[in-house]
Design an enzyme around this catalytic site. Structure first.
Site, short mmCIF file in Angstrom:
data_model
loop_
_atom_site.label_atom_id
_atom_site.label_comp_id
_atom_site.label_asym_id
_atom_site.label_seq_id
_atom_site.Cartn_x
_atom_site.Cartn_y
_atom_site.Cartn_z
NE ARG A 1 63.98 67.32 15.74
CZ ARG A 1 63.79 68.62 15.65
NH1 ARG A 1 64.63 69.35 14.99
NH2 ARG A 1 62.79 69.19 16.25
CB THR A 2 65.84 60.55 15.00
OG1 THR A 2 66.34 61.63 15.78
CG2 THR A 2 66.96 59.58 14.72
CE LYS B 1 49.62 41.97 20.98
NZ LYS B 1 49.76 41.59 19.59
NE ARG C 1 65.66 57.93 19.27
CZ ARG C 1 65.53 59.24 19.11
NH1 ARG C 1 64.44 59.84 19.53
NH2 ARG C 1 66.47 59.95 18.53
CG HIS D 1 71.26 60.46 19.04
ND1 HIS D 1 71.09 59.84 17.82
CD2 HIS D 1 70.22 61.32 19.16
CE1 HIS D 1 70.00 60.32 17.25
NE2 HIS D 1 69.46 61.22 18.03
#
Ligand code: ASP
Length: 318
Positions: free
Chosen positions: A58-59, A86, A108, A136
């Site tokens: 959702r974010t 990598k 995030r 958040h």
């Protein structure tokens, strides 16, 4: 303008009047989002890159829709599958992206503080979409807007934040925001799920839902964050639901008009009963999702104004 931030890294950096400015603008975006024509050219010409180093549904979708409605060029980087695997460091990734001249970077990351670090290395506005157990900020802002619209105010409310507080960046950002706006916040949950430095927040803590929910205006439930637990924090999910899962019985201890919130994703039958989550007279969980898009539009709009103002004063280095 009462919003002077270059980045949105956490609620801890915002003044109460900046929070109000952002929420007032978000109210206008709620109206826009309810129309057929949802498009503006506020971010026209700007590039927004979403970098999600942790899974999100959702974010990420919410930031993407927000950017598109404001007319930005939006790009999603699938960081799980990218060069990070990598061995490239976070800073290398940031510098590589920076060379592509993004204007807004939405990040995030599983580690607390990683987004702040990245913000120091790039020349664009950075928005924290969740860093570890730290903050958040857009979640707390969308929760604040939901509460303000449902209750008609965002001060002097009794608010219970319940469940897995210790693993939750949502709880942390909400505690800071709701405290700044002069609400009475209390935490409810088992001692094993309370952070050790809880004393610093100056809030009441309850281990019992009946006592903890007494007379509250807002019941904010948290997801049991299994992925951040490395041992026996709870006896079993069944036992947890019995003691802490929000059902009609436990909700009856709160005020008759108390609203129920959850940041999602929900574990039905673990921290919340499905019927309560779906009860349109009590649950504002879908409103939270709607407010999320509007709050992210407001945040990116305000940061872009500051970015343009800063660039207008500063000649570009060649
Ligand atoms: N979606 C929120 C977060 O990213 C809450 C959760 O995952 O439980 O922190």
């Amino acid at each position: 303008m009462a919003f002077r931030q270059k980045h949105l890294l956490g609620i801890e950096h915002l003044r109460p009047e900046e929070i109000t400015t952002l929420l007032d603008l978000a109210d206008q975006y709620v109206d826009l989002n309810r129309q057929d024509m949802k498009h503006t050219d506020t971010l026209h010409g700007l590039t927004q890159i979403n970098m999600f180093f942790e899974n999100s549904t959702r974010t990420q979708a919410s930031f993407e829709i927000a950017g598109k409605r404001l007319g930005a060029d939006v790009m999603n980087m699938a960081m799980q599958a990218s060069s990070i695997k990598k061995g490239e460091t976070l800073i290398d990734t940031a510098l590589t992206l920076n060379a592509m001249h993004p204007d807004l970077l939405v990040v995030r990351h599983p580690h607390s503080g990683a987004v702040d670090l990245l913000a120091q290395k790039v020349n664009c506005a950075v928005l924290n979409a969740g860093d570890g157990k730290h903050e958040h900020p857009t979640q707390a802002l969308l929760d604040a807007l939901t509460i303000r619209r449902a209750k008609g105010r965002l001060h002097r409310l009794n608010i219970a934040i319940c469940g897995d507080v210790s693993h939750s960046r949502v709880a942390r950002s909400n505690l800071i925001l709701l405290g700044k706006m002069e609400n009475r916040v209390r935490l409810v949950g088992p001692a094993t799920l309370m952070p050790s430095q809880i004393g610093e927040f100056g809030v009441e803590v309850y281990e019992d839902m009946e006592e903890g929910l007494k007379d509250v205006d807002v019941v904010m439930m948290l997801r049991l964050q299994r992925e951040r637990m490395d041992g026996g924090f709870i006896p079993s999910e069944r036992e947890y639901y019995h003691r802490y899962g929000l059902d009609a019985d436990k909700l009856s201890f709160a005020k008759d008009d108390a609203i129920v919130m959850h940041p999602g994703p929900m574990n039905r039958g673990v921290e919340i009963d499905g019927d309560i989550a779906d009860d349109i007279n009590r649950s504002v969980i879908q409103d939270q999702v709607e407010m999320g898009v509007a709050v992210r539009m407001a945040a990116m709009d305000l940061l872009a104004r500051n970015l343009r103002a800063e660039r207008a004063n500063k000649p570009v280095e060649v």
